[in-house]
Scaffold this active site. Sequence first.
Site, PDB file in Angstrom:
ATOM      1  N   GLY A  78     -10.335  -9.784  17.877  1.00 42.34           N
ATOM      2  CA  GLY A  78     -10.516  -9.009  16.650  1.00 42.34           C
ATOM      3  C   GLY A  78     -11.928  -8.971  16.086  1.00 42.34           C
ATOM      4  O   GLY A  78     -12.275  -8.028  15.376  1.00 42.34           O
ATOM      5  N   ASP A  82     -12.174 -11.854  12.244  1.00 43.15           N
ATOM      6  CA  ASP A  82     -11.940 -10.519  11.689  1.00 43.15           C
ATOM      7  C   ASP A  82     -11.358 -10.629  10.275  1.00 43.15           C
ATOM      8  O   ASP A  82     -11.833 -10.024   9.332  1.00 43.15           O
ATOM      9  CB  ASP A  82     -11.021  -9.685  12.599  1.00 43.15           C
ATOM     10  CG  ASP A  82      -9.764 -10.436  13.068  1.00 43.15           C
ATOM     11  OD1 ASP A  82      -9.535 -11.598  12.631  1.00 43.15           O
ATOM     12  OD2 ASP A  82      -9.008  -9.855  13.857  1.00 43.15           O
ATOM     13  N   ASP A 106      -5.938 -14.431   6.884  1.00 39.25           N
ATOM     14  CA  ASP A 106      -4.706 -13.990   6.212  1.00 39.25           C
ATOM     15  C   ASP A 106      -4.050 -15.248   5.625  1.00 39.25           C
ATOM     16  O   ASP A 106      -4.491 -15.729   4.585  1.00 39.25           O
ATOM     17  CB  ASP A 106      -3.849 -13.275   7.270  1.00 39.25           C
ATOM     18  CG  ASP A 106      -2.554 -12.694   6.737  1.00 39.25           C
ATOM     19  OD1 ASP A 106      -2.257 -12.871   5.553  1.00 39.25           O
ATOM     20  OD2 ASP A 106      -1.824 -12.036   7.509  1.00 39.25           O
ATOM     21  N   THR A 107      -3.065 -15.832   6.294  1.00 41.74           N
ATOM     22  CA  THR A 107      -2.500 -17.097   5.786  1.00 41.74           C
ATOM     23  C   THR A 107      -3.488 -18.251   5.920  1.00 41.74           C
ATOM     24  O   THR A 107      -3.384 -19.250   5.215  1.00 41.74           O
ATOM     25  CB  THR A 107      -1.219 -17.478   6.557  1.00 41.74           C
ATOM     26  OG1 THR A 107      -1.576 -17.730   7.916  1.00 41.74           O
ATOM     27  CG2 THR A 107      -0.179 -16.382   6.493  1.00 41.74           C
ATOM     28  N   GLY A 108      -4.423 -18.107   6.851  1.00 40.01           N
ATOM     29  CA  GLY A 108      -5.404 -19.177   7.082  1.00 40.01           C
ATOM     30  C   GLY A 108      -4.923 -20.223   8.070  1.00 40.01           C
ATOM     31  O   GLY A 108      -5.640 -21.161   8.398  1.00 40.01           O
ATOM     32  N   THR A 143      -4.339 -19.888  11.294  1.00 41.86           N
ATOM     33  CA  THR A 143      -5.128 -19.833  12.532  1.00 41.86           C
ATOM     34  C   THR A 143      -6.446 -20.578  12.359  1.00 41.86           C
ATOM     35  O   THR A 143      -6.793 -21.440  13.171  1.00 41.86           O
ATOM     36  CB  THR A 143      -5.424 -18.360  12.914  1.00 41.86           C
ATOM     37  OG1 THR A 143      -4.201 -17.648  12.946  1.00 41.86           O
ATOM     38  CG2 THR A 143      -6.115 -18.266  14.262  1.00 41.86           C
ATOM     39  N   ASP A 150      -6.244  -4.797  15.079  1.00 47.14           N
ATOM     40  CA  ASP A 150      -5.288  -3.959  15.801  1.00 47.14           C
ATOM     41  C   ASP A 150      -3.909  -3.954  15.163  1.00 47.14           C
ATOM     42  O   ASP A 150      -3.550  -4.857  14.401  1.00 47.14           O
ATOM     43  CB  ASP A 150      -5.122  -4.479  17.236  1.00 47.14           C
ATOM     44  CG  ASP A 150      -4.332  -5.797  17.283  1.00 47.14           C
ATOM     45  OD1 ASP A 150      -4.758  -6.766  16.622  1.00 47.14           O
ATOM     46  OD2 ASP A 150      -3.282  -5.832  17.958  1.00 47.14           O
ATOM     47  N   ARG A 199      -8.300  -0.894  17.351  1.00 49.74           N
ATOM     48  CA  ARG A 199      -9.481  -1.764  17.280  1.00 49.74           C
ATOM     49  C   ARG A 199     -10.790  -0.976  17.299  1.00 49.74           C
ATOM     50  O   ARG A 199     -11.808  -1.424  16.795  1.00 49.74           O
ATOM     51  CB  ARG A 199      -9.521  -2.728  18.477  1.00 49.74           C
ATOM     52  CG  ARG A 199      -8.435  -3.768  18.491  1.00 49.74           C
ATOM     53  CD  ARG A 199      -8.797  -4.854  19.517  1.00 49.74           C
ATOM     54  NE  ARG A 199      -7.663  -5.668  19.913  1.00 49.74           N
ATOM     55  CZ  ARG A 199      -7.215  -6.729  19.240  1.00 49.74           C
ATOM     56  NH1 ARG A 199      -7.804  -7.092  18.123  1.00 49.74           N
ATOM     57  NH2 ARG A 199      -6.192  -7.424  19.683  1.00 49.74           N
TER      58      ARG A 199
HETATM   59  P1  IMP Z   1      -3.682 -16.014   9.794  1.00 49.35           P
HETATM   60  O1  IMP Z   1      -3.445 -17.185  10.713  1.00 49.35           O
HETATM   61  O2  IMP Z   1      -2.455 -15.653   9.011  1.00 49.35           O
HETATM   62  O3  IMP Z   1      -4.883 -16.217   8.895  1.00 49.35           O
HETATM   63  O4  IMP Z   1      -3.921 -14.745  10.696  1.00 49.35           O
HETATM   64  C1  IMP Z   1      -4.964 -14.712  11.596  1.00 49.35           C
HETATM   65  C2  IMP Z   1      -4.936 -13.533  12.544  1.00 49.35           C
HETATM   66  O5  IMP Z   1      -3.846 -12.637  12.307  1.00 49.35           O
HETATM   67  C3  IMP Z   1      -6.182 -12.700  12.359  1.00 49.35           C
HETATM   68  O6  IMP Z   1      -7.272 -13.226  13.077  1.00 49.35           O
HETATM   69  C4  IMP Z   1      -5.727 -11.349  12.878  1.00 49.35           C
HETATM   70  O7  IMP Z   1      -5.881 -11.280  14.270  1.00 49.35           O
HETATM   71  C5  IMP Z   1      -4.257 -11.305  12.516  1.00 49.35           C
HETATM   72  N1  IMP Z   1      -4.028 -10.505  11.288  1.00 49.35           N
HETATM   73  C6  IMP Z   1      -3.731 -10.975  10.056  1.00 49.35           C
HETATM   74  N2  IMP Z   1      -3.620  -9.973   9.164  1.00 49.35           N
HETATM   75  C7  IMP Z   1      -3.851  -8.829   9.859  1.00 49.35           C
HETATM   76  C8  IMP Z   1      -3.909  -7.432   9.485  1.00 49.35           C
HETATM   77  O8  IMP Z   1      -3.701  -7.008   8.312  1.00 49.35           O
HETATM   78  N3  IMP Z   1      -4.191  -6.553  10.495  1.00 49.35           N
HETATM   79  C9  IMP Z   1      -4.414  -6.950  11.779  1.00 49.35           C
HETATM   80  N4  IMP Z   1      -4.388  -8.234  12.165  1.00 49.35           N
HETATM   81  C10 IMP Z   1      -4.115  -9.175  11.207  1.00 49.35           C
END
Ligand code: IMP
Length: 178
Positions: A48, A103, A106-108, A110, A162, A168
Site C-alpha cells: 500500500g 499507507d 486504521d485500528t493500529g 498492524t 486498494d 492502487r
Molecule cells: P490496521 O491494522 O487496522 O491499522 O490496518 C492496516 C492495514 O489495513 C493498512 O495498512 C491497509 O493496508 C489496510 N486498510 C485499513 N483501512 C483501509 C482503507 O480504508 N482502505 C484500504 N485499506 C485499508
Amino acid sequence: MEHIQIHDKTFIPYLSQTDIQEAVDILAQRINTDYHGKDLIFLSVLNGSFMFTSDLMKGITLPCEISFMKVSSYAGTESTGRVDELIGLTSAIKDRHVIIIEDIVDTGITIDKVIKLLTIQEPSSIEVCATLFKKEAHLGQHPPKYYGFEIPNKFVVGYGLDYDQHGRNLPAIYQVKS
Ligand code: IMP
C-alpha cells in the site's frame, strides 16, 4: 474528479492529487528537520505505501537508507489485524533511527505488531509516517507521529490503497459512497 466503480462499490472523490502533494511536502520537511544529523532508515510497508514512499522520498534531503518489507495481507473492507512476520527486511536497524512508512493506520493493530517485531532488533528509535490516520478507529499503542490527513472511519482507495487489490493506481484518494 469522477466517481469510481470498483467491484460492487462506488467511490467518491475525497483528497485530490494537489491536497496529497501538499501534505506529503510538509511531512518531508518535518522529517528533514527532525532527523538532521541522525542515522536514518525508512522502512516502507508494501504494497500500500509504494506511491506515498516514492513521493515522500523525493522531498527528503537527508542522507538515508530506504528499505521495503511486507507484512501479512489484508483482504476486503475490514482490517484483520493479522501480522505473521516481516518479509524481506534485510537491513540492520540496531542503533539506527527508523521511520516506518505506511499507507494508512486504521485500528493500529498492524503497526503495533510491526513495531514489536522491529523492537527486538534494538533500533535507537521508531516512528510511523502514514498518509492517512483513522483516529476514531485507532485501538493501538503507537499512533503515527507523522501523518498527512486524519480521516473518518470510512473505507478509502487510491494512492496505493486498494479494494480487493484494485484502485492502487489512482493518483487521488476516494471514499466509499454509503
Ligand atoms: P490496521 O491494522 O487496522 O491499522 O490496518 C492496516 C492495514 O489495513 C493498512 O495498512 C491497509 O493496508 C489496510 N486498510 C485499513 N483501512 C483501509 C482503507 O480504508 N482502505 C484500504 N485499506 C485499508
